[in-house]
Write a protein that holds these residues in place. Structure first.
Motif, PDB file in Angstrom:
ATOM      1  N   LEU A   1       0.857  -1.170   0.000  1.00 50.78           N
ATOM      2  CA  LEU A   1       0.000   0.000   0.000  1.00 50.78           C
ATOM      3  C   LEU A   1       0.898   1.227   0.000  1.00 50.78           C
ATOM      4  O   LEU A   1       1.907   1.246   0.713  1.00 50.78           O
ATOM      5  CB  LEU A   1      -0.879  -0.024   1.257  1.00 50.78           C
ATOM      6  CG  LEU A   1      -2.131   0.832   1.331  1.00 50.78           C
ATOM      7  CD1 LEU A   1      -3.132   0.427   0.258  1.00 50.78           C
ATOM      8  CD2 LEU A   1      -2.774   0.681   2.710  1.00 50.78           C
ATOM      9  N   ALA A   2       0.536   2.230  -0.777  1.00 47.93           N
ATOM     10  CA  ALA A   2       1.401   3.417  -0.869  1.00 47.93           C
ATOM     11  C   ALA A   2       0.900   4.580  -0.018  1.00 47.93           C
ATOM     12  O   ALA A   2       1.686   5.265   0.629  1.00 47.93           O
ATOM     13  CB  ALA A   2       1.524   3.859  -2.328  1.00 47.93           C
ATOM     14  N   GLY A   3      -0.397   4.804  -0.008  1.00 49.28           N
ATOM     15  CA  GLY A   3      -0.954   5.954   0.704  1.00 49.28           C
ATOM     16  C   GLY A   3      -1.799   5.548   1.889  1.00 49.28           C
ATOM     17  O   GLY A   3      -1.595   4.499   2.491  1.00 49.28           O
ATOM     18  N   ASP A   4      -2.791   6.389   2.190  1.00 49.66           N
ATOM     19  CA  ASP A   4      -3.659   6.153   3.339  1.00 49.66           C
ATOM     20  C   ASP A   4      -5.117   6.153   2.887  1.00 49.66           C
ATOM     21  O   ASP A   4      -5.701   7.212   2.665  1.00 49.66           O
ATOM     22  CB  ASP A   4      -3.438   7.231   4.404  1.00 49.66           C
ATOM     23  CG  ASP A   4      -4.266   6.992   5.645  1.00 49.66           C
ATOM     24  OD1 ASP A   4      -4.903   5.917   5.733  1.00 49.66           O
ATOM     25  OD2 ASP A   4      -4.284   7.864   6.530  1.00 49.66           O
ATOM     26  N   PRO A   5      -5.744   4.992   2.783  1.00 51.32           N
ATOM     27  CA  PRO A   5      -7.148   4.926   2.368  1.00 51.32           C
ATOM     28  C   PRO A   5      -8.099   5.554   3.384  1.00 51.32           C
ATOM     29  O   PRO A   5      -9.259   5.813   3.061  1.00 51.32           O
ATOM     30  CB  PRO A   5      -7.415   3.420   2.251  1.00 51.32           C
ATOM     31  CG  PRO A   5      -6.069   2.776   2.210  1.00 51.32           C
ATOM     32  CD  PRO A   5      -5.167   3.661   2.976  1.00 51.32           C
ATOM     33  N   LEU A   6      -7.598   5.791   4.610  1.00 53.65           N
ATOM     34  CA  LEU A   6      -8.451   6.319   5.680  1.00 53.65           C
ATOM     35  C   LEU A   6      -8.305   7.818   5.842  1.00 53.65           C
ATOM     36  O   LEU A   6      -8.728   8.387   6.856  1.00 53.65           O
ATOM     37  CB  LEU A   6      -8.104   5.628   7.003  1.00 53.65           C
ATOM     38  CG  LEU A   6      -8.072   4.100   6.985  1.00 53.65           C
ATOM     39  CD1 LEU A   6      -7.635   3.565   8.341  1.00 53.65           C
ATOM     40  CD2 LEU A   6      -9.442   3.540   6.618  1.00 53.65           C
ATOM     41  N   VAL A   7      -7.723   8.482   4.849  1.00 55.82           N
ATOM     42  CA  VAL A   7      -7.404   9.899   4.959  1.00 55.82           C
ATOM     43  C   VAL A   7      -8.645  10.759   5.207  1.00 55.82           C
ATOM     44  O   VAL A   7      -8.560  11.839   5.781  1.00 55.82           O
ATOM     45  CB  VAL A   7      -6.650  10.366   3.688  1.00 55.82           C
ATOM     46  CG1 VAL A   7      -7.567  10.336   2.473  1.00 55.82           C
ATOM     47  CG2 VAL A   7      -6.049  11.744   3.894  1.00 55.82           C
ATOM     48  N   ARG A   8      -9.817  10.284   4.801  1.00 53.92           N
ATOM     49  CA  ARG A   8     -11.047  11.065   4.975  1.00 53.92           C
ATOM     50  C   ARG A   8     -11.686  10.861   6.356  1.00 53.92           C
ATOM     51  O   ARG A   8     -12.659  11.529   6.691  1.00 53.92           O
ATOM     52  CB  ARG A   8     -12.079  10.677   3.904  1.00 53.92           C
ATOM     53  CG  ARG A   8     -11.613  10.830   2.470  1.00 53.92           C
ATOM     54  CD  ARG A   8     -11.681  12.281   2.000  1.00 53.92           C
ATOM     55  NE  ARG A   8     -11.481  12.369   0.559  1.00 53.92           N
ATOM     56  CZ  ARG A   8     -10.302  12.573  -0.006  1.00 53.92           C
ATOM     57  NH1 ARG A   8      -9.225  12.709   0.745  1.00 53.92           N
ATOM     58  NH2 ARG A   8     -10.197  12.639  -1.330  1.00 53.92           N
ATOM     59  N   LEU A   9     -11.162   9.943   7.132  1.00 53.71           N
ATOM     60  CA  LEU A   9     -11.784   9.586   8.404  1.00 53.71           C
ATOM     61  C   LEU A   9     -11.014  10.155   9.591  1.00 53.71           C
ATOM     62  O   LEU A   9      -9.788  10.256   9.553  1.00 53.71           O
ATOM     63  CB  LEU A   9     -11.870   8.063   8.542  1.00 53.71           C
ATOM     64  CG  LEU A   9     -12.803   7.360   7.547  1.00 53.71           C
ATOM     65  CD1 LEU A   9     -12.536   5.865   7.537  1.00 53.71           C
ATOM     66  CD2 LEU A   9     -14.257   7.646   7.919  1.00 53.71           C
ATOM     67  N   ARG A  10     -11.733  10.514  10.638  1.00 54.54           N
ATOM     68  CA  ARG A  10     -11.134  11.022  11.871  1.00 54.54           C
ATOM     69  C   ARG A  10     -11.798  10.347  13.064  1.00 54.54           C
ATOM     70  O   ARG A  10     -13.001  10.062  13.039  1.00 54.54           O
ATOM     71  CB  ARG A  10     -11.321  12.544  11.995  1.00 54.54           C
ATOM     72  CG  ARG A  10     -10.574  13.349  10.949  1.00 54.54           C
ATOM     73  CD  ARG A  10      -9.063  13.292  11.160  1.00 54.54           C
ATOM     74  NE  ARG A  10      -8.358  14.116  10.186  1.00 54.54           N
ATOM     75  CZ  ARG A  10      -7.983  13.717   8.989  1.00 54.54           C
ATOM     76  NH1 ARG A  10      -8.275  12.483   8.602  1.00 54.54           N
ATOM     77  NH2 ARG A  10      -7.337  14.516   8.165  1.00 54.54           N
ATOM     78  N   ALA A  11     -11.021  10.111  14.094  1.00 62.03           N
ATOM     79  CA  ALA A  11     -11.583   9.542  15.323  1.00 62.03           C
ATOM     80  C   ALA A  11     -12.600  10.512  15.925  1.00 62.03           C
ATOM     81  O   ALA A  11     -12.464  11.729  15.800  1.00 62.03           O
ATOM     82  CB  ALA A  11     -10.469   9.255  16.326  1.00 62.03           C
ATOM     83  N   ARG A  12     -13.617   9.958  16.543  1.00 59.13           N
ATOM     84  CA  ARG A  12     -14.650  10.784  17.159  1.00 59.13           C
ATOM     85  C   ARG A  12     -14.306  11.073  18.618  1.00 59.13           C
ATOM     86  O   ARG A  12     -13.777  10.200  19.310  1.00 59.13           O
ATOM     87  CB  ARG A  12     -16.002  10.070  17.076  1.00 59.13           C
ATOM     88  CG  ARG A  12     -16.535   9.955  15.659  1.00 59.13           C
ATOM     89  CD  ARG A  12     -17.887   9.276  15.628  1.00 59.13           C
ATOM     90  NE  ARG A  12     -18.466   9.323  14.300  1.00 59.13           N
ATOM     91  CZ  ARG A  12     -19.624   8.746  13.978  1.00 59.13           C
ATOM     92  NH1 ARG A  12     -20.300   8.081  14.894  1.00 59.13           N
ATOM     93  NH2 ARG A  12     -20.090   8.839  12.749  1.00 59.13           N
ATOM     94  N   PRO A  13     -14.608  12.259  19.092  1.00 58.67           N
ATOM     95  CA  PRO A  13     -14.353  12.569  20.505  1.00 58.67           C
ATOM     96  C   PRO A  13     -15.222  11.695  21.392  1.00 58.67           C
ATOM     97  O   PRO A  13     -16.431  11.608  21.210  1.00 58.67           O
ATOM     98  CB  PRO A  13     -14.724  14.051  20.626  1.00 58.67           C
ATOM     99  CG  PRO A  13     -15.653  14.306  19.483  1.00 58.67           C
ATOM    100  CD  PRO A  13     -15.213  13.401  18.373  1.00 58.67           C
ATOM    101  N   ALA A  14     -14.597  11.019  22.317  1.00 60.30           N
ATOM    102  CA  ALA A  14     -15.315  10.145  23.249  1.00 60.30           C
ATOM    103  C   ALA A  14     -14.679  10.298  24.618  1.00 60.30           C
ATOM    104  O   ALA A  14     -13.829   9.496  24.995  1.00 60.30           O
ATOM    105  CB  ALA A  14     -15.260   8.696  22.787  1.00 60.30           C
ATOM    106  N   PRO A  15     -15.052  11.338  25.358  1.00 63.31           N
ATOM    107  CA  PRO A  15     -14.440  11.562  26.675  1.00 63.31           C
ATOM    108  C   PRO A  15     -14.588  10.329  27.553  1.00 63.31           C
ATOM    109  O   PRO A  15     -15.711   9.840  27.746  1.00 63.31           O
ATOM    110  CB  PRO A  15     -15.249  12.744  27.242  1.00 63.31           C
ATOM    111  CG  PRO A  15     -15.842  13.411  26.046  1.00 63.31           C
ATOM    112  CD  PRO A  15     -16.101  12.314  25.050  1.00 63.31           C
TER     113      PRO A  15
END
Length: 299
Positions: free
Chosen positions: A86-100
């Motif tokens: 794999l060369a890049g990041d397929p998850l580049v559009r995703l971000r972790a959600r805040p979960a205090p």
């Protein structure tokens, strides 16, 4: 590389059964929905599709579940990049959600015993035992170097919040496991990563013998959350080990000065949230101190 094969090979590198099962939940779904014969390299070209798929499958779940599944995919993609599949990041559009995290709740003694006695990597067992038994902050323990340990007296000096240097002490659980993890190592960080450090890592964060780096708080917290996601009320946080130890010590009658020494706090007010007695402890206290019960037992 076929996606199914890439997933199988990556999962085989995970030695902890609970972690492997948790990661497999996300990766097996990826294979099922994208196709076993899909070339893993093609995921790079479709970040929007990957993001849409992930959001469709786990977008309605709790933030903790969403983040754990994302962590599993990110870890796999990182491994595949190292293998050059794999060369890049397929998850580049995703971000972790805040979960205090709910760090206001201490774990029961039985739950702590269950976690500490679970079948996982020796490094994690040592870390979790030390955090609970010493009630030190995870950041303090992870910054320890091997020469700072006084294994004979079961203690070490850590740097507290604000820079103060204080002694923390542990008990038999840590003392029994620690030599097995060190295997004679005399230098470098106490807790190490699984792989060799990158050239950019600071010299004092690298073990000169193995070339491995200091285990980061982020990775340590991630591993603990993954391991405890199977429990009711989980996943838990590393801070809850510290919280639980202080609460249990308070229930056992530890004095305020002892609790302050255990916690590293300089203000009694800061101890208030840790000294909350649990429902079970309240019932135990009432039963043990009941005058009628003492008369019946002949005391």
């Amino acid at each position: 590389m076929r996606l199914a094969d890439a997933v199988r090979i990556y999962l085989a590198t995970i030695t902890v059964p609970n972690t492997r099962a948790t990661y497999a939940a996300a990766l097996d779904r990826l294979v099922a929905d994208f196709g076993a014969d899909t070339n893993v390299a093609l995921l790079d070209r479709e970040p929007d599709r990957v993001a849409g798929w992930f959001t469709f499958v786990w977008g309605g779940k709790a933030p903790k579940t969403f983040n754990i599944r994302l962590t599993a995919l990110a870890a796999a993609c990182g491994y595949w990049r190292e293998q050059e599949w794999l060369a890049g990041d397929p998850l580049v559009r995703l971000r972790a959600r805040p979960a205090p995290p709910d760090t206001s709740k201490a774990l029961s003694r039985d739950r702590v015993t269950e976690i500490l006695g679970s079948d996982t990597l020796l490094r994690e067992r040592v870390l979790w035992h030390m955090l609970y038994e010493s009630s030190a902050r995870a950041e303090e323990v992870l910054m320890l170097d091997v020469p700072e340990l006084d294994t004979a007296n079961r203690c070490a000096v850590v740097t507290r919040k604000g820079g103060a240097r204080e002694v923390i002490a542990w008990q038999t659980g840590t003392a029994r496991l620690l030599p097995r993890m060190l295997v004679g190592r005399k230098s470098g960080p106490l807790f190490l990563t699984d792989r060799r450090a990158r050239p950019s890592v600071a010299k004092n964060d690298v073990d000169p013998v193995t070339g491995r780096a200091r285990l980061s708080y982020r990775r340590a917290a991630e591993l603990f959350e993954i391991h405890t996601s199977q429990y009711d009320g989980g996943p838990y946080t590393l801070h809850q080990l510290r919280h639980s130890r202080l609460t249990h010590a308070a229930e056992d009658g530890a004095s305020t000065p002892v609790l302050m020494k255990l916690s590293g706090h300089t203000s009694v007010r800061s101890l208030a949230k840790y000294a909350r007695v649990s429902d079970d402890a309240l019932r135990r206290y009432q039963a043990d101190s009941d005058p009628a019960a003492r008369r019946r037992s002949g005391r």
